[in-house]
Design an enzyme around this catalytic site. Sequence first.
Site, PDB file in Angstrom:
ATOM      1  N   GLY A  70       0.821  -1.208   0.000  1.00  0.00           N
ATOM      2  CA  GLY A  70       0.000   0.000   0.000  1.00  0.00           C
ATOM      3  C   GLY A  70       0.853   1.255   0.000  1.00  0.00           C
ATOM      4  N   GLY A  71       0.324   2.278   0.670  1.00  0.00           N
ATOM      5  CA  GLY A  71       1.011   3.567   0.713  1.00  0.00           C
ATOM      6  C   GLY A  71       2.394   3.465   1.325  1.00  0.00           C
ATOM      7  N   GLY A  83      18.451  14.138 -31.945  1.00  0.00           N
ATOM      8  CA  GLY A  83      18.146  14.641 -30.601  1.00  0.00           C
ATOM      9  C   GLY A  83      18.885  13.853 -29.526  1.00  0.00           C
ATOM     10  CB  ALA A  84      19.755  10.282 -29.236  1.00  0.00           C
TER      11      ALA A  84
HETATM   12  C1  HXC Z   1      -1.922  -4.284  12.398  1.00  0.00           C
HETATM   13  C2  HXC Z   1      -0.884  -6.101  11.506  1.00  0.00           C
HETATM   14  C3  HXC Z   1      -0.854  -5.501  10.232  1.00  0.00           C
HETATM   15  C4  HXC Z   1      -1.414  -4.202  10.125  1.00  0.00           C
HETATM   16  C5  HXC Z   1       0.057  -7.432  10.062  1.00  0.00           C
HETATM   17  N1  HXC Z   1      -0.318  -7.296  11.344  1.00  0.00           N
HETATM   18  N2  HXC Z   1      -0.275  -6.336   9.363  1.00  0.00           N
HETATM   19  N3  HXC Z   1      -1.410  -5.501  12.557  1.00  0.00           N
HETATM   20  N4  HXC Z   1      -1.913  -3.631  11.211  1.00  0.00           N
HETATM   21  N5  HXC Z   1      -1.393  -3.556   8.956  1.00  0.00           N
HETATM   22  C6  HXC Z   1      -0.138  -8.257  12.418  1.00  0.00           C
HETATM   23  C7  HXC Z   1      -1.035  -9.471  12.245  1.00  0.00           C
HETATM   24  O1  HXC Z   1      -2.299  -9.212  12.790  1.00  0.00           O
HETATM   25  C8  HXC Z   1      -0.271 -10.511  13.029  1.00  0.00           C
HETATM   26  O2  HXC Z   1      -0.487 -10.309  14.387  1.00  0.00           O
HETATM   27  C9  HXC Z   1       1.169 -10.145  12.775  1.00  0.00           C
HETATM   28  O3  HXC Z   1       1.173  -8.788  12.344  1.00  0.00           O
HETATM   29  C10 HXC Z   1       1.815 -10.975  11.678  1.00  0.00           C
HETATM   30  O4  HXC Z   1       0.961 -10.949  10.550  1.00  0.00           O
HETATM   31  P1  HXC Z   1       0.519 -12.269   9.776  1.00  0.00           P
HETATM   32  O5  HXC Z   1      -0.631 -11.901   8.926  1.00  0.00           O
HETATM   33  O6  HXC Z   1       0.345 -13.389  10.733  1.00  0.00           O
HETATM   34  O7  HXC Z   1       1.829 -12.561   8.917  1.00  0.00           O
HETATM   35  P2  HXC Z   1       1.937 -13.121   7.447  1.00  0.00           P
HETATM   36  O8  HXC Z   1       1.054 -14.314   7.265  1.00  0.00           O
HETATM   37  O9  HXC Z   1       3.381 -13.295   7.168  1.00  0.00           O
HETATM   38  O10 HXC Z   1       1.378 -11.968   6.491  1.00  0.00           O
HETATM   39  C11 HXC Z   1       2.010 -10.740   6.456  1.00  0.00           C
HETATM   40  C12 HXC Z   1       1.149  -9.741   5.651  1.00  0.00           C
HETATM   41  C13 HXC Z   1      -0.267  -9.707   6.228  1.00  0.00           C
HETATM   42  C14 HXC Z   1       1.147 -10.170   4.172  1.00  0.00           C
HETATM   43  C15 HXC Z   1       1.874  -8.376   5.743  1.00  0.00           C
HETATM   44  O11 HXC Z   1      -0.195  -9.554   7.637  1.00  0.00           O
HETATM   45  C16 HXC Z   1      -1.090  -8.615   5.667  1.00  0.00           C
HETATM   46  O12 HXC Z   1      -1.620  -8.735   4.538  1.00  0.00           O
HETATM   47  N6  HXC Z   1      -1.232  -7.504   6.411  1.00  0.00           N
HETATM   48  C17 HXC Z   1      -2.004  -6.387   5.987  1.00  0.00           C
HETATM   49  C18 HXC Z   1      -1.325  -5.662   4.867  1.00  0.00           C
HETATM   50  C19 HXC Z   1      -2.079  -4.423   4.502  1.00  0.00           C
HETATM   51  O13 HXC Z   1      -3.046  -4.498   3.723  1.00  0.00           O
HETATM   52  N7  HXC Z   1      -1.675  -3.289   5.128  1.00  0.00           N
HETATM   53  C20 HXC Z   1      -2.314  -2.057   4.914  1.00  0.00           C
HETATM   54  C21 HXC Z   1      -1.777  -1.490   3.582  1.00  0.00           C
HETATM   55  S1  HXC Z   1      -2.481   0.066   3.293  1.00  0.00           S
HETATM   56  P3  HXC Z   1      -0.870 -11.516  15.380  1.00  0.00           P
HETATM   57  O14 HXC Z   1      -0.835 -10.892  16.724  1.00  0.00           O
HETATM   58  O15 HXC Z   1      -2.201 -11.983  14.965  1.00  0.00           O
HETATM   59  O16 HXC Z   1       0.192 -12.541  15.160  1.00  0.00           O
HETATM   60  C22 HXC Z   1      -1.420   1.096   4.024  1.00  0.00           C
HETATM   61  C23 HXC Z   1      -1.865   2.498   3.926  1.00  0.00           C
HETATM   62  C24 HXC Z   1      -0.719   3.401   4.070  1.00  0.00           C
HETATM   63  O17 HXC Z   1      -0.420   0.770   4.546  1.00  0.00           O
HETATM   64  C25 HXC Z   1      -1.088   4.676   3.443  1.00  0.00           C
HETATM   65  C26 HXC Z   1       0.051   5.647   3.468  1.00  0.00           C
HETATM   66  C27 HXC Z   1      -0.223   6.776   2.573  1.00  0.00           C
END
Ligand code: HXC
Length: 513
Positions: A169-170, A403-404
């Site tokens: 994501g971001g 131009g290059a």
């Molecule tokens: C809170 C999170 C988290 C998140 C992971 N965890 N991502 N907690 N916020 N964004 C936590 C999980 O709940 C878990 O906790 C632990 O981290 C490990 O994650 P798992 O899912 O068990 O690990 P894995 O299977 O390896 O998968 C990793 C992952 C997946 C692919 C990163 O966790 C995932 O898809 N996370 C969300 C990704 C996402 O969509 N993020 C937001 C993007 S948008 P527990 O305690 O249960 O073990 C964004 C906006 C930013 O970032 C904008 C800026 C402009």
Amino acid sequence: MEKELRHLQERRRLVLSGGGEKRIEEQHQRGKRTARERINMLLDEGSFVELGTFVQGDLDDAASLDIKNPGEGVVAGCGAIDGRRVYLFAQDFTVAGGSLGEMHARKICRVLDLAGQNGAPVIGLNDSGGARIQEGVCALNGYGEIFYRNMLYSGVVPQISVIMGPCAGGASYSPALMDFVFMVDEKSHMFITGPQVIEAVTGETITMEELGGAAAHNSTSGVAHFLASGEEEGLKQVRTLLSYLPSNNVDDPPAASPQEPLLDGEELMGIIPDDNDKSYDIREIIRRVVDGSVFFEVHEQYARNAVAGFARLSGTAVGIVANQPLVKAGCLDIDASDKISRFVRFCDSFNLPLITFVDVPGYLPGVEQEWGGIIRHGAKILYAYAEATVPKISVILRKAYGGAYIAMGSRSLGSDLCLAWPGAEIAVMGPEGAVKIINRRELESSAEPEKLLRELAQGYRERFANPYIAAARGWIDEVIDPRQTREYLCRAISIVGLKRVQRPPRKHGNIPL
Ligand code: HXC
């Protein structure tokens, strides 16, 4: 005091153990190291000084030893690489998946500020699930504050990102705002929207690796500049990169002791084929010219019709840009334009002299290129070279058409010294294309048009494209023996190396993005 000390020690132990034994074990099972292991591997031994060790988001009972997210999922501080100071942060996947909340972001902002204020590079080791979902807008605001600082210190200190896990994501925009992105093969993934969302929205099915793995971003999207086979190699590459860079925009790059090339300079006579339309690997030339024959390529797998990277000439670090005749005959296309102009601007920001090796038949023709905006993208190279005030030296090896020719570090864009090999062809276009226009009638009425074309093209080469025409007008400073290229370049750096240029005051220019 004894009691307080015991509390302090226990608290420190808890923070140092991150997400705890089980999570660390899981991290290792994935073939990944922890944030602290990575820091130790990257920095000079024993140089790490941690900052914000006890930062925590949850203030319910800040004095208790029941810490919800130790270190807030990121380890931050400063240290040394080859004895030179760097600031860094490493996201800790063992704590809430390295997700970024308000205080996690504040730790990163602090090292970015310290790096900017103290004039030292900043390195981010990324391994995170993105915005911490539970922290909502506070997490988003945290990203915004990081992006703001990435912009603020851009061109002030080198900013380097190493992607060692997810970066979704971001979150991918902070690395994108930095100068260089490293990715670890098969362990790192970057994307704005992942495979599931893409399938739901567009129906396309793709794996995470295909979509946002290190190979995809190094060769197809150009988001990443370096591909490492493992974490250790990636961190070693970071150290190598830094060895070419100054710590900030007012320092000079670190000096090294001069070294002769390992490959024989005599061989420069035979690398370019006699047939002007045959290709060769430009790196064979670069390696016979630079110190120790070492050329550290940037964006090696992206837009391979152009080559960019760092090397040393007589101990001075330089940026090198070149056309690569092996791919698309070395033509400039949209991706090569982006690659070259970004590299030129980086070198200009950080006082690295630019050496350009030219062998370019032109901008790449084609509907796809035109509709993709080759005019807009190609203009970036013109802008970047014209804008750069570092010493600029170019060597025309063979073709330099249209131009290059202008784009690739010509005198008209402010190059300081332009050299040419004796076989250089500098002209509005290639001989055959040119004579088909200016000798059209003769060719149409000829009984042997192919033979006549060859003769006319040869005549055109000699009459309109030879390097002495450019030299006669001063657009080429010297026509040189190829074997003396290194000698001339080393001398050129000392001739124009102290150059200082003032430009008219303005807020900033408007590069055609
Ligand atoms: C809170 C999170 C988290 C998140 C992971 N965890 N991502 N907690 N916020 N964004 C936590 C999980 O709940 C878990 O906790 C632990 O981290 C490990 O994650 P798992 O899912 O068990 O690990 P894995 O299977 O390896 O998968 C990793 C992952 C997946 C692919 C990163 O966790 C995932 O898809 N996370 C969300 C990704 C996402 O969509 N993020 C937001 C993007 S948008 P527990 O305690 O249960 O073990 C964004 C906006 C930013 O970032 C904008 C800026 C402009």
